[in-house]
Design a protein around this motif. Sequence first.
Motif, short mmCIF file in Angstrom:
data_model
loop_
_atom_site.label_atom_id
_atom_site.label_comp_id
_atom_site.label_asym_id
_atom_site.label_seq_id
_atom_site.Cartn_x
_atom_site.Cartn_y
_atom_site.Cartn_z
N PRO A 29 -49.58 10.28 26.68
CA PRO A 29 -50.87 10.90 27.05
C PRO A 29 -51.78 9.92 27.80
O PRO A 29 -51.86 8.74 27.46
N ILE A 30 -52.45 10.44 28.79
CA ILE A 30 -53.53 9.71 29.48
C ILE A 30 -54.33 10.72 30.29
O ILE A 30 -53.77 11.59 30.95
N THR A 31 -55.64 10.64 30.21
CA THR A 31 -56.52 11.51 30.98
C THR A 31 -56.47 11.09 32.45
O THR A 31 -56.46 9.89 32.74
N PRO A 32 -56.38 12.02 33.41
CA PRO A 32 -56.54 13.47 33.29
C PRO A 32 -55.23 14.26 33.44
O PRO A 32 -55.23 15.31 34.06
N VAL A 103 -38.13 12.30 38.91
CA VAL A 103 -39.42 12.75 39.42
C VAL A 103 -40.53 12.13 38.57
O VAL A 103 -40.45 12.14 37.34
N VAL A 104 -41.54 11.61 39.25
CA VAL A 104 -42.71 11.04 38.59
C VAL A 104 -43.96 11.71 39.15
O VAL A 104 -44.12 11.81 40.37
N VAL A 105 -44.82 12.20 38.27
CA VAL A 105 -46.07 12.84 38.69
C VAL A 105 -47.23 11.92 38.36
O VAL A 105 -47.37 11.47 37.22
N ASN A 106 -48.05 11.63 39.37
CA ASN A 106 -49.25 10.81 39.17
C ASN A 106 -50.48 11.67 39.42
O ASN A 106 -50.75 12.08 40.55
N VAL A 107 -51.21 11.97 38.36
CA VAL A 107 -52.48 12.70 38.48
C VAL A 107 -53.57 11.62 38.54
O VAL A 107 -54.13 11.21 37.52
N THR A 108 -53.87 11.18 39.74
CA THR A 108 -54.61 9.95 39.97
C THR A 108 -56.06 10.01 39.49
O THR A 108 -56.74 11.02 39.66
N ARG A 109 -56.52 8.90 38.92
CA ARG A 109 -57.92 8.72 38.53
C ARG A 109 -58.45 7.45 39.20
O ARG A 109 -57.69 6.68 39.79
N GLY A 110 -59.75 7.23 39.11
CA GLY A 110 -60.37 6.11 39.81
C GLY A 110 -60.08 4.77 39.16
O GLY A 110 -59.88 4.67 37.96
N GLY A 111 -60.09 3.74 39.93
CA GLY A 111 -59.90 2.38 39.48
C GLY A 111 -60.83 1.47 40.27
O GLY A 111 -61.78 1.95 40.88
N GLY A 115 -60.93 1.79 35.13
CA GLY A 115 -61.72 2.61 36.03
C GLY A 115 -62.44 3.75 35.36
O GLY A 115 -63.23 3.57 34.44
N THR A 116 -62.12 4.97 35.79
CA THR A 116 -62.78 6.16 35.30
C THR A 116 -61.73 7.25 35.13
O THR A 116 -60.63 7.15 35.68
N PHE A 335 -63.01 6.14 59.49
CA PHE A 335 -62.75 6.44 58.09
C PHE A 335 -64.01 6.91 57.40
O PHE A 335 -65.10 6.39 57.65
N TYR A 336 -63.85 7.90 56.51
CA TYR A 336 -64.93 8.26 55.59
C TYR A 336 -64.32 8.48 54.21
O TYR A 336 -63.31 9.19 54.07
N GLY A 337 -64.91 7.87 53.20
CA GLY A 337 -64.38 8.04 51.86
C GLY A 337 -65.42 7.90 50.77
O GLY A 337 -66.48 7.29 50.98
N ARG A 338 -65.14 8.48 49.62
CA ARG A 338 -65.88 8.25 48.39
C ARG A 338 -64.88 7.72 47.38
O ARG A 338 -63.69 8.05 47.45
N TYR A 339 -65.34 6.91 46.44
CA TYR A 339 -64.39 6.31 45.52
C TYR A 339 -65.01 6.10 44.15
O TYR A 339 -66.17 6.44 43.92
N GLY A 340 -64.22 5.59 43.21
CA GLY A 340 -64.70 5.43 41.85
C GLY A 340 -64.81 6.74 41.10
O GLY A 340 -65.51 6.83 40.09
N GLY A 341 -64.14 7.79 41.59
CA GLY A 341 -64.21 9.09 40.96
C GLY A 341 -65.17 10.06 41.63
O GLY A 341 -65.31 11.19 41.19
N MET A 342 -65.81 9.64 42.71
CA MET A 342 -66.73 10.51 43.45
C MET A 342 -65.95 11.39 44.43
O MET A 342 -64.96 10.95 45.01
#
Length: 359
Positions: A29-32, A103-111, A115-116, A335-342
Amino acid sequence: MEEVKLMKGNEAIAEAAIRCGCDGYFGYPITPQSEVLETLMALEPWNKTGMVVLQAESETASINMVYGGAACGKRVMTSSSSPGISLMQEGLSYIAGAELPCVVVNVTRGGPGLGTIQPSQSDYFQTVKGGGHGDYKLITLAPASVQEMSDHLCLAFDLAFKYRNPVMVLSDGLIGQMMEKVQLPDYQPRLTNEEIREKYPWATLGKNGRAKQNIITSLELVSEEMEKVNNRLQQKYREVEANEVRYETFLCDDADYLLVAFGSSARICQKSVELLREEGIKVGLFRPITLYPYPVAQIHEYAKQVKGMLSVEMNAGQMVEDVRLAVNGLVPVEFYGRYGGMIPTPEEIVKAVKEKLII
């Protein structure tokens, strides 16, 4: 029969795994992304298809369980989120070196770091540039909807076995947690051990009266032999690059400017394109579906048509490097980006197009 259900992206992964004939899921288990394991446990597929579902003691343990199952020719998988995927990198390198499908699934979160628990796309480099050691590649699919979470999982198994290579489904916490209608695939029967021996002669299933015991390893102490292994891998990657590029376009034919985005960012960018078109600004959206192999040639062709491109990502700027390599200096790439979970809004992207591309 095919069914339509309202479900989260993580739940769609679990349902699709059972229906695609998966033999075993090993995870932690790990969120999310915890709903993948939770949904599998609730569905009890061992009573329906015989599929094994096991919560390992860690992410390191889970990827090595996948390694063992893959060596036996079984359809095996795991899922996690960013810090957990980092712990799997050594195992993924071993699996790639042993030329085994999984198969590996990565439900990515911020770092970085822990991170978050909020959505991010900051694992692009780790996934497509090789997070583990050695010269290897992960075939990478980037779903942009809950439907694609289901579709891409089935496709991932097909590609993994076609090329005897690990496949990553690179999602994020937004798609993992959102709910949409999903048309689920029909059930595929799991292969028997006899069918596996017939179809995959490389698989090791122990000694018996008809098949020898194979040894699956990624270790070779003779440099000349290891070079042969790497040559074989590189030839395989060239075949993947020639045959498995996938992408989607939206209003690109007459576009003066192009947004390039994958996953959740692409969903947001589609609305931005519509808003810009309402203002008379001809913008299109190019969405890579495979992040490896990357649609280099296709982006290069569009660079001959447009005045500039904007890579939109939920990170500090990662895929933009591949866009620039594909464009090869023909037009500006910003480039345009938001990060840290934004998560960026369509209006923010509209503003970025005007400020960065339209001068």
